[in-house]
Design a protein around this motif. Structure first.
Motif, short mmCIF file in Angstrom:
data_model
loop_
_atom_site.label_atom_id
_atom_site.label_comp_id
_atom_site.label_asym_id
_atom_site.label_seq_id
_atom_site.Cartn_x
_atom_site.Cartn_y
_atom_site.Cartn_z
N LYS A 168 6.00 2.93 -52.81
CA LYS A 168 6.77 2.21 -53.82
C LYS A 168 8.15 1.82 -53.28
CE LYS A 168 6.51 3.94 -57.97
NZ LYS A 168 6.58 4.89 -59.07
N LYS A 169 8.17 1.26 -52.04
CA LYS A 169 9.45 0.93 -51.41
C LYS A 169 10.21 -0.11 -52.22
CE LYS A 169 7.33 1.50 -46.85
NZ LYS A 169 7.00 0.80 -45.61
N GLY A 185 10.12 15.20 -57.16
CA GLY A 185 8.93 14.37 -57.06
C GLY A 185 9.13 12.94 -56.59
N ASN A 186 10.33 12.54 -56.19
CA ASN A 186 10.55 11.15 -55.80
C ASN A 186 9.80 10.77 -54.52
OD1 ASN A 186 12.18 9.81 -57.76
ND2 ASN A 186 13.92 11.06 -57.14
N ILE A 187 9.95 11.56 -53.48
CA ILE A 187 9.27 11.18 -52.23
C ILE A 187 7.77 11.38 -52.36
CG2 ILE A 187 9.35 13.39 -50.98
CD1 ILE A 187 10.22 11.69 -48.51
N TYR A 188 7.36 12.29 -53.21
CA TYR A 188 5.93 12.49 -53.50
C TYR A 188 5.35 11.24 -54.12
CZ TYR A 188 1.77 14.84 -55.48
OH TYR A 188 0.49 15.21 -55.81
N ASN A 189 6.06 10.67 -55.08
CA ASN A 189 5.62 9.43 -55.70
C ASN A 189 5.66 8.27 -54.71
OD1 ASN A 189 5.23 10.66 -58.18
ND2 ASN A 189 7.19 10.00 -59.03
N ALA A 190 6.74 8.19 -53.93
CA ALA A 190 6.94 7.06 -53.02
C ALA A 190 5.93 7.03 -51.88
CB ALA A 190 8.35 7.11 -52.44
N THR A 191 5.34 8.17 -51.54
CA THR A 191 4.35 8.24 -50.48
C THR A 191 2.92 8.30 -51.03
OG1 THR A 191 4.59 10.65 -50.37
CG2 THR A 191 5.93 9.34 -48.84
N GLY A 192 2.75 7.85 -52.26
CA GLY A 192 1.41 7.84 -52.85
C GLY A 192 0.87 9.22 -53.12
N LYS A 193 1.77 10.12 -53.46
CA LYS A 193 1.43 11.51 -53.78
C LYS A 193 0.72 12.22 -52.61
CE LYS A 193 1.10 10.53 -58.75
NZ LYS A 193 2.47 10.98 -59.03
N THR A 194 1.21 11.93 -51.40
CA THR A 194 0.64 12.58 -50.22
C THR A 194 1.62 13.52 -49.51
OG1 THR A 194 1.29 10.73 -48.78
CG2 THR A 194 -0.89 10.62 -49.80
N THR A 225 15.03 11.80 -65.53
CA THR A 225 13.87 11.02 -65.13
C THR A 225 13.90 10.77 -63.63
OG1 THR A 225 13.83 9.91 -67.28
CG2 THR A 225 12.64 8.84 -65.48
N LEU A 226 12.78 10.93 -62.97
CA LEU A 226 12.69 10.58 -61.56
C LEU A 226 12.90 9.08 -61.38
CD1 LEU A 226 9.60 12.69 -60.46
CD2 LEU A 226 11.94 13.01 -59.65
N LEU A 227 13.65 8.70 -60.36
CA LEU A 227 13.86 7.28 -60.09
C LEU A 227 12.53 6.57 -59.92
CD1 LEU A 227 15.84 4.95 -59.37
CD2 LEU A 227 15.61 5.68 -56.98
N THR A 228 11.58 7.22 -59.24
CA THR A 228 10.29 6.60 -58.96
C THR A 228 9.34 6.60 -60.15
OG1 THR A 228 9.58 8.72 -58.03
CG2 THR A 228 10.36 7.04 -56.49
N ASN A 283 16.49 8.11 -44.52
CA ASN A 283 15.75 9.37 -44.59
C ASN A 283 15.61 9.92 -43.18
OD1 ASN A 283 13.18 11.16 -44.77
ND2 ASN A 283 13.65 10.69 -46.92
N ALA A 284 15.94 11.17 -42.99
CA ALA A 284 15.94 11.78 -41.67
C ALA A 284 14.54 12.11 -41.18
CB ALA A 284 16.80 13.05 -41.68
N ILE A 285 13.60 12.31 -42.08
CA ILE A 285 12.23 12.68 -41.71
C ILE A 285 11.32 11.45 -41.65
CG2 ILE A 285 10.22 14.04 -42.38
CD1 ILE A 285 12.10 16.04 -43.66
N LEU A 286 11.49 10.54 -42.61
CA LEU A 286 10.71 9.30 -42.65
C LEU A 286 11.68 8.11 -42.57
CD1 LEU A 286 8.22 10.22 -45.53
CD2 LEU A 286 7.79 10.30 -43.06
N PRO A 287 12.23 7.85 -41.39
CA PRO A 287 13.22 6.77 -41.27
C PRO A 287 12.60 5.39 -41.42
CG PRO A 287 12.66 7.63 -39.11
CD PRO A 287 11.97 8.52 -40.10
N ASN A 288 13.46 4.44 -41.76
CA ASN A 288 13.07 3.02 -41.85
C ASN A 288 11.94 2.78 -42.85
OD1 ASN A 288 14.90 2.44 -39.65
ND2 ASN A 288 13.33 3.22 -38.25
N GLN A 289 11.93 3.57 -43.92
CA GLN A 289 10.92 3.41 -44.97
C GLN A 289 11.56 3.01 -46.30
OE1 GLN A 289 7.50 3.84 -44.48
NE2 GLN A 289 8.06 3.99 -42.33
N ASN A 290 12.82 2.61 -46.24
CA ASN A 290 13.56 2.20 -47.44
C ASN A 290 13.68 3.35 -48.44
OD1 ASN A 290 15.08 0.22 -48.71
ND2 ASN A 290 13.37 -0.55 -49.93
N LEU A 291 13.78 4.57 -47.91
CA LEU A 291 13.99 5.75 -48.73
C LEU A 291 15.45 6.17 -48.59
CD1 LEU A 291 10.77 7.69 -47.66
CD2 LEU A 291 11.08 6.30 -49.72
#
Length: 254
Positions: A2-3, A40-49, A80-83, A113-121
């Protein structure tokens, strides 16, 4: 992922900001940070993976509720979560009435994001700049009776540069001053635990001594920023040392 929705959120969520409250108690909770605050934001943004749930708890980087959950329960607030916000409608739905959680697991103290860079997180500073930017664009100020929480910096040392304390100090300081600049009256900010004592300090060729040194430098720099801001008579800024935090809100992270 959900970038696009995340990026749009910083432009569109101004439609849902509530009017200034008049009650004396906190009536909203705004959260900025990384995995220690992400419910839960990054969980939502990565398709709950990411992180995998189970074994992680409901999209959190833990095996149970985070401090945000405990504090929210005590205040009677659930940001509310942003995502979770649908930015394809105007105004976006749902319209948060109790605040927003902007925190993303893996967030650096800065823009990415330090772990998932360049993902618009968004990193912690970008979370705050996005919040402040939409307020300014709509001639609004931060809700005066809301509580704003900010916690970040650890990912810089673990994943970017373990020896550079100057950058995270600068980023977190700018984030705090930005919140104050848009009218935030009540800010809760956390320092870092001794990163050299955490289990993660002893893997992937990390140097625990370096991490402990950098943690101390960061905490001293943050303390200076908080001390300077405390001179503002219109600001209530609460600094929480990690030792106290462990007693008040026992975390299950790492």
């Amino acid at each position: 992922m959900k970038k696009q929705a995340i990026a749009a959120g910083f432009v569109l969520f101004s439609f849902m900001l509530p009017a200034k409250a008049s009650a004396a108690s906190f009536d909203q909770l705004y959260v900025f940070g990384d995995s220690l605050s992400d419910t839960g934001n990054i969980y939502n943004a990565t398709g709950k993976t990411y992180p995998a749930s189970p074994p992680y708890f409901e999209g959190r980087f833990s095996d149970g509720p985070l401090w945000v959950d405990y504090l929210g329960d005590q205040l009677g607030l659930k940001p509310t979560l942003l995502t979770d916000i649908n930015f394809t409608t105007i105004p976006p739905t749902p319209i948060p009435t109790q605040g927003i959680n902007f925190a993303f697991g893996g967030a650096s103290s800065g823009l990415d994001n330090a772990i998932l860079p360049n993902q618009n997180l968004p990193g912690v500073l970008k979370q705050v700049l996005g919040f402040a930017g939409t307020l300014k664009a709509n001639n609004q100020t931060a809700a005066p009776n809301a509580l704003y929480t900010l916690w970040g910096g650890a990912n810089d040392f673990f994943f970017l540069n373990p020896e550079d304390s100057t950058t995270p100090i600068s980023n977190i300081s700018l984030a705090l001053n930005t919140l104050v600049g848009v009218g935030a009256k009540n800010i809760l900010v956390f320092n870092l635990p001794d990163l050299g004592e955490l289990p993660a300090a002893k893997i992937d060729n990390r140097n625990p001594t370096t991490l402990s040194k950098s943690t101390n430098e960061f905490n001293l720099g943050l303390a200076k920023t908080v001390s300077d801001l405390s001179q503002n008579p219109n600001l209530n800024i609460f600094s929480v040392a990690f030792e106290f935090f462990q007693v008040a809100f026992p975390l299950k992270c790492y």
